[in-house]
Scaffold this motif. Structure first.
Motif, PDB file in Angstrom:
ATOM      1  N   TRP A  47     -23.926  -1.779  72.958  1.00 54.04           N
ATOM      2  CA  TRP A  47     -23.596  -1.145  71.678  1.00 54.04           C
ATOM      3  C   TRP A  47     -24.333   0.183  71.524  1.00 54.04           C
ATOM      4  O   TRP A  47     -23.764   1.178  71.078  1.00 54.04           O
ATOM      5  CB  TRP A  47     -23.923  -2.068  70.512  1.00 54.04           C
ATOM      6  CG  TRP A  47     -22.917  -3.147  70.277  1.00 54.04           C
ATOM      7  CD1 TRP A  47     -23.103  -4.499  70.374  1.00 54.04           C
ATOM      8  CD2 TRP A  47     -21.547  -2.983  69.896  1.00 54.04           C
ATOM      9  NE1 TRP A  47     -21.953  -5.172  70.087  1.00 54.04           N
ATOM     10  CE2 TRP A  47     -20.971  -4.264  69.787  1.00 54.04           C
ATOM     11  CE3 TRP A  47     -20.744  -1.859  69.636  1.00 54.04           C
ATOM     12  CZ2 TRP A  47     -19.633  -4.465  69.420  1.00 54.04           C
ATOM     13  CZ3 TRP A  47     -19.423  -2.064  69.277  1.00 54.04           C
ATOM     14  CH2 TRP A  47     -18.878  -3.344  69.171  1.00 54.04           C
ATOM     15  N   VAL A  78     -18.270  -0.120  63.249  1.00 53.58           N
ATOM     16  CA  VAL A  78     -17.584  -0.692  64.408  1.00 53.58           C
ATOM     17  C   VAL A  78     -16.158  -0.988  63.981  1.00 53.58           C
ATOM     18  O   VAL A  78     -15.913  -1.826  63.104  1.00 53.58           O
ATOM     19  CB  VAL A  78     -18.271  -1.968  64.901  1.00 53.58           C
ATOM     20  CG1 VAL A  78     -17.497  -2.572  66.076  1.00 53.58           C
ATOM     21  CG2 VAL A  78     -19.711  -1.672  65.312  1.00 53.58           C
ATOM     22  N   ASN A 112     -13.738  -2.507  67.912  1.00 50.11           N
ATOM     23  CA  ASN A 112     -14.739  -2.553  68.986  1.00 50.11           C
ATOM     24  C   ASN A 112     -15.167  -1.180  69.484  1.00 50.11           C
ATOM     25  O   ASN A 112     -15.695  -1.050  70.592  1.00 50.11           O
ATOM     26  CB  ASN A 112     -14.234  -3.394  70.168  1.00 50.11           C
ATOM     27  CG  ASN A 112     -14.244  -4.879  69.844  1.00 50.11           C
ATOM     28  OD1 ASN A 112     -15.199  -5.373  69.235  1.00 50.11           O
ATOM     29  ND2 ASN A 112     -13.199  -5.582  70.222  1.00 50.11           N
ATOM     30  N   GLN A 113     -14.949  -0.157  68.659  1.00 51.25           N
ATOM     31  CA  GLN A 113     -15.393   1.194  68.986  1.00 51.25           C
ATOM     32  C   GLN A 113     -16.336   1.694  67.893  1.00 51.25           C
ATOM     33  O   GLN A 113     -16.173   1.366  66.718  1.00 51.25           O
ATOM     34  CB  GLN A 113     -14.187   2.142  69.095  1.00 51.25           C
ATOM     35  CG  GLN A 113     -13.199   1.765  70.178  1.00 51.25           C
ATOM     36  CD  GLN A 113     -13.792   1.859  71.571  1.00 51.25           C
ATOM     37  OE1 GLN A 113     -14.481   2.833  71.901  1.00 51.25           O
ATOM     38  NE2 GLN A 113     -13.524   0.861  72.399  1.00 51.25           N
TER      39      GLN A 113
END
Length: 347
Positions: free
Chosen positions: A119, A208, A211-212
């Protein structure tokens, strides 16, 4: 009871949604849900329309918020492929904005997972895109993070935490010592390559989405020191990483920056020890400022929850100052006077 401004805001919202061909969710109209705000004066609402379409509505009084800066920097960052929310509508005179909805999941919320380093690598990859923007070829004007700017930020510590909140009155000798420490920190800023700085790049200003990592709250961007944003992320005021993770992730940042065509020349010939000093002292400057801002948010703006974030900033100051002889006094002062006074106040 609805205020004149809230009525105006809702009318504007409905008109903008009509332009976007968004249908009402029900015959009663648009559903608006208030969201938790930030440290500024902005109010946020999630707006739900038909077909499960959602948006973020921002009420940001122009006299208190840098709205044009937000819109301008959004364009700049979008141009350089930084993942930021789209500005769908903007009413500059009234301070109303309609934004793309990035969801509810903050970067801070995912950090308990096992893939913490992954992350952070994603966050640093976004940061590199910002850092690599050529500050000499900007389509918008960003302020310079110069000596006066840095000193103003450092003085928030003395004015709001030391004096106003803790009621600690410095002797003339203590004031001289503090000024000498501030001079060291200002010099450290001047020694670094100049880049575009987000100026508040931390776990609560990263989202987030699918998932980006997406970046928010960048309206106060400036042109300043290379290490400011990376130390803001790795020595976060809200999340403490282990020394090993800090070292590994700072090394990753330097590797990525050194291999980027817009940044490689800025780092050529800079020794690792110099980079570490830039990073450490830049963090001190940020934590000194942040501790004062948290006190100001309580005293001036009645946002008392930020007082609970002061202890970590002071902990960073004590830990880092001990490694630099010209700043040992600062760490000793915080440890002997500021931390005990704060503990007493927070009881």
């Amino acid at each position: 009871m609805a205020t004149q401004r809230s009525v105006l805001l809702k009318r504007w919202l409905i008109s903008q949604l009509e332009k976007l061909s968004v249908q009402p969710i029900s015959p009663n109209g648009i559903l608006m849900t208030a969201l938790t705000g930030d440290a500024g004066f902005r109010q946020y609402f999630r707006v739900q329309g038909g077909q499960n379409r959602t948006f973020i509505l921002v009420d940001a009084p122009p006299k208190l918020s840098n709205n044009q800066g937000f819109v301008d920097v959004t364009g700049l960052l979008t141009q350089h492929n930084v993942n930021v929310p789209n500005v769908l509508s903007f009413d500059a005179p009234n301070g109303f904005l309609l934004l793309e909805d990035l969801g509810d999941q903050q970067f801070f919320d995912v950090l308990a997972q096992d893939n913490l380093l992954n992350w952070y690598h994603q966050a640093i990859d976004q940061l590199i895109k910002i850092t690599a923007i050529d500050p000499q070829a900007l389509p918008v004007t960003l302020p310079d993070y110069d000596d006066a700017f840095v000193l103003t930020e450092l003085t928030i510590f003395s004015q709001w935490l030391i004096d106003a909140y803790l009621d600690i009155h410095l002797t003339s000798e203590q004031q001289q010592q503090l000024t000498a420490c501030f001079d060291v920190l200002i010099a450290n800023v001047n020694q670094q390559p100049k880049v575009v700085m987000h100026r508040d790049f931390h776990s609560r200003n990263l989202m987030v989405c699918d998932n980006q990592i997406a970046v928010i709250d960048y309206q106060d961007a400036v042109v300043g020191a290379l290490t400011y944003d990376i130390v803001s992320l790795l020595r976060d005021c809200y999340k403490k990483l282990s020394p090993l993770h800090v070292s590994q992730l700072f090394e990753y940042f330097i590797e990525q920056a050194s291999s980027h065509p817009n940044l490689a020349a800025k780092l050529e010939g800079v020794e690792p020890q110099q980079l570490k000093r830039w990073f450490d002292l830049m963090g001190l400057q940020r934590h000194i400022k942040a501790s004062g801002i948290f006190a100001r948010l309580s005293l001036r703006d009645n946002k008392h929850g930020y007082l609970n974030d002061i202890p970590l900033t002071l902990e960073y100051i004590v830990e880092v100052s001990a490694h630099y002889c010209e700043l040992v006094w600062l760490g000793d002062f915080v440890e002997q006077y500021v931390q005990p006074a704060l503990q007493e106040k927070l009881r």
